[in-house]
Design a protein around this motif. Structure first.
Motif: not given
Length: 89
Positions: A2-4, A20-22, A25-28
């Motif tokens: 996912x990209x923020x 970029x994150x693996x 969930x949104x909070x993580x």
């Protein structure tokens, strides 16, 4: 992954990473961004850990479901936009 993305309005106050994150969930995912820049937390979350009233998050074009829990699931290709509302007239 996912990209923020954070709006440039937040960049007036602090560095806003595009990450970029693996996270699943949104909070993580937000915590991953806050790990890069801890000052960002205060602009996005209030002292109770909820989304600030002047901040909105969209995940794949849909508004975050619960601004207190921030438990929306993320898919590997999700795009998350953190937007700060502007005021004025």
């Amino acid at each position: 992954m996912a990209r923020l993305f954070f709006t440039q309005q937040l960049a007036r106050f602090t560095s806003v990473p595009q990450i970029e994150t693996s996270a699943g969930a949104l909070r993580a995912a937000l915590e991953d961004a806050f790990a890069i820049n801890p000052l960002l937390r205060g602009y996005v979350l209030d002292d109770q850990g909820r989304l600030r009233a002047n901040v909105t998050i969209f995940i794949d074009g849909r508004r975050c479901h619960d601004p207190a829990r921030l438990d929306d699931p993320l898919q590997p290709g999700s795009q998350v936009y953190v937007l700060q509302a502007l005021s004025g007239g």
